[in-house]
Design an enzyme around this catalytic site. Sequence first.
Site, PDB file in Angstrom:
ATOM      1  N   SER A 160       0.838  -1.209   0.000  1.00  0.00           N
ATOM      2  CA  SER A 160       0.000   0.000   0.000  1.00  0.00           C
ATOM      3  C   SER A 160       0.869   1.253   0.000  1.00  0.00           C
ATOM      4  O   SER A 160       2.020   1.216   0.428  1.00  0.00           O
ATOM      5  CB  SER A 160      -0.885   0.026   1.248  1.00  0.00           C
ATOM      6  OG  SER A 160      -1.768  -1.056   1.236  1.00  0.00           O
ATOM      7  N   GLY A 161       0.275   2.336  -0.473  1.00  0.00           N
ATOM      8  CA  GLY A 161       0.980   3.619  -0.434  1.00  0.00           C
ATOM      9  C   GLY A 161       1.219   4.172  -1.830  1.00  0.00           C
ATOM     10  O   GLY A 161       0.957   3.511  -2.840  1.00  0.00           O
ATOM     11  N   THR A 176       4.007   4.845  -3.470  1.00  0.00           N
ATOM     12  CA  THR A 176       5.032   4.189  -4.294  1.00  0.00           C
ATOM     13  C   THR A 176       4.453   2.910  -4.909  1.00  0.00           C
ATOM     14  O   THR A 176       4.664   2.612  -6.093  1.00  0.00           O
ATOM     15  CB  THR A 176       6.287   3.862  -3.439  1.00  0.00           C
ATOM     16  OG1 THR A 176       6.555   4.975  -2.590  1.00  0.00           O
ATOM     17  CG2 THR A 176       7.501   3.590  -4.308  1.00  0.00           C
ATOM     18  N   GLY A 185       3.616   1.664   7.970  1.00  0.00           N
ATOM     19  CA  GLY A 185       2.293   1.934   8.538  1.00  0.00           C
ATOM     20  C   GLY A 185       1.878   3.388   8.439  1.00  0.00           C
ATOM     21  O   GLY A 185       0.842   3.766   8.964  1.00  0.00           O
ATOM     22  N   GLU A 211      -0.542  -5.556   5.631  1.00  0.00           N
ATOM     23  CA  GLU A 211       0.763  -5.587   4.948  1.00  0.00           C
ATOM     24  C   GLU A 211       1.659  -6.654   5.575  1.00  0.00           C
ATOM     25  O   GLU A 211       2.323  -7.412   4.864  1.00  0.00           O
ATOM     26  CB  GLU A 211       1.448  -4.219   5.047  1.00  0.00           C
ATOM     27  CG  GLU A 211       0.810  -3.157   4.171  1.00  0.00           C
ATOM     28  CD  GLU A 211       1.362  -1.763   4.432  1.00  0.00           C
ATOM     29  OE1 GLU A 211       1.169  -0.912   3.561  1.00  0.00           O
ATOM     30  OE2 GLU A 211       1.948  -1.516   5.494  1.00  0.00           O
ATOM     31  N   LYS A 264      14.024   7.534   2.334  1.00  0.00           N
ATOM     32  CA  LYS A 264      13.552   6.543   3.320  1.00  0.00           C
ATOM     33  C   LYS A 264      14.696   5.699   3.912  1.00  0.00           C
ATOM     34  O   LYS A 264      14.485   4.949   4.850  1.00  0.00           O
ATOM     35  CB  LYS A 264      12.543   5.579   2.660  1.00  0.00           C
ATOM     36  CG  LYS A 264      11.399   6.247   1.908  1.00  0.00           C
ATOM     37  CD  LYS A 264      10.344   6.758   2.834  1.00  0.00           C
ATOM     38  CE  LYS A 264       9.104   7.279   2.150  1.00  0.00           C
ATOM     39  NZ  LYS A 264       8.230   6.289   1.598  1.00  0.00           N
TER      40      LYS A 264
END
Length: 225
Positions: free
Chosen positions: A29-30, A32, A98, A106, A124
């Site tokens: 998820s997200g 990217t 998260g 996830e 990151k």
Amino acid sequence: MEQRNLDKKIAGEEAVNFIKDGMTIGLGSGSTVNWMLQKLGELVKEGLQIKGIPSSRKTERLAKELGIPLTDFSKVAKIDLAIDGADEVDDYFNLLKGGGGSLVREKIIDTAADELIIIVDGSKIVPQLGAFPLPVEVLPFGWEITATTISKLGCVPKLRKIDKEVFVSDNGNYILDCQFNAMKQPQNLHEKLKQVVGVVETGLFINIASKVIVAKHKEIEILSK
Ligand code: 5RP
């Protein structure tokens, strides 16, 4: 496009090169991951045969829009490859995740996969996890007492809110964002948090990822364990 977002796109698109015909893919998820999904959708339209298991309702919605066939754990016993984002990655490939609030699903998906590839922009990658507040999913019942117990581990837990409304995860739970700063022993912290009654899961993903695709100023680096 802003440089960081462009790097997310580059990392996301690179990851599809690891997807092979016939695979079951864990879809993280997200933002990217969303870039990865766009590319995967194109490959599916060209005839790539895969099935995906989404880690959030948002990912499920986008995958459906893009025509990516989906499956679930009632039909498959394992995942060949999971591709997911992260909020922080340290030198040992420990992850803090998260930020989008999907950490439980996830983690189920990422640990069920034969291989987990993490896709991130260069910002990151950190020497030590913890500058990003650690998301901890907790049961809504008694979250206040759960937060008080967690605070004794050295942080000030903050109940996640979006536009002044309490954020509710896809599992119907709350998220406490816990600012620990430098985490010397993330595994140890994860284990302590898991012992707190009311904690469902933490955003610390220890020793799960085997590859990290990093894009920084348009340059790609593929780090392997
Ligand atoms: C969601 C996550 C995301 O993977 C993480 O927050 C990274 O998101 P983005 O790719 O938008 O920076 O863990 O729960």
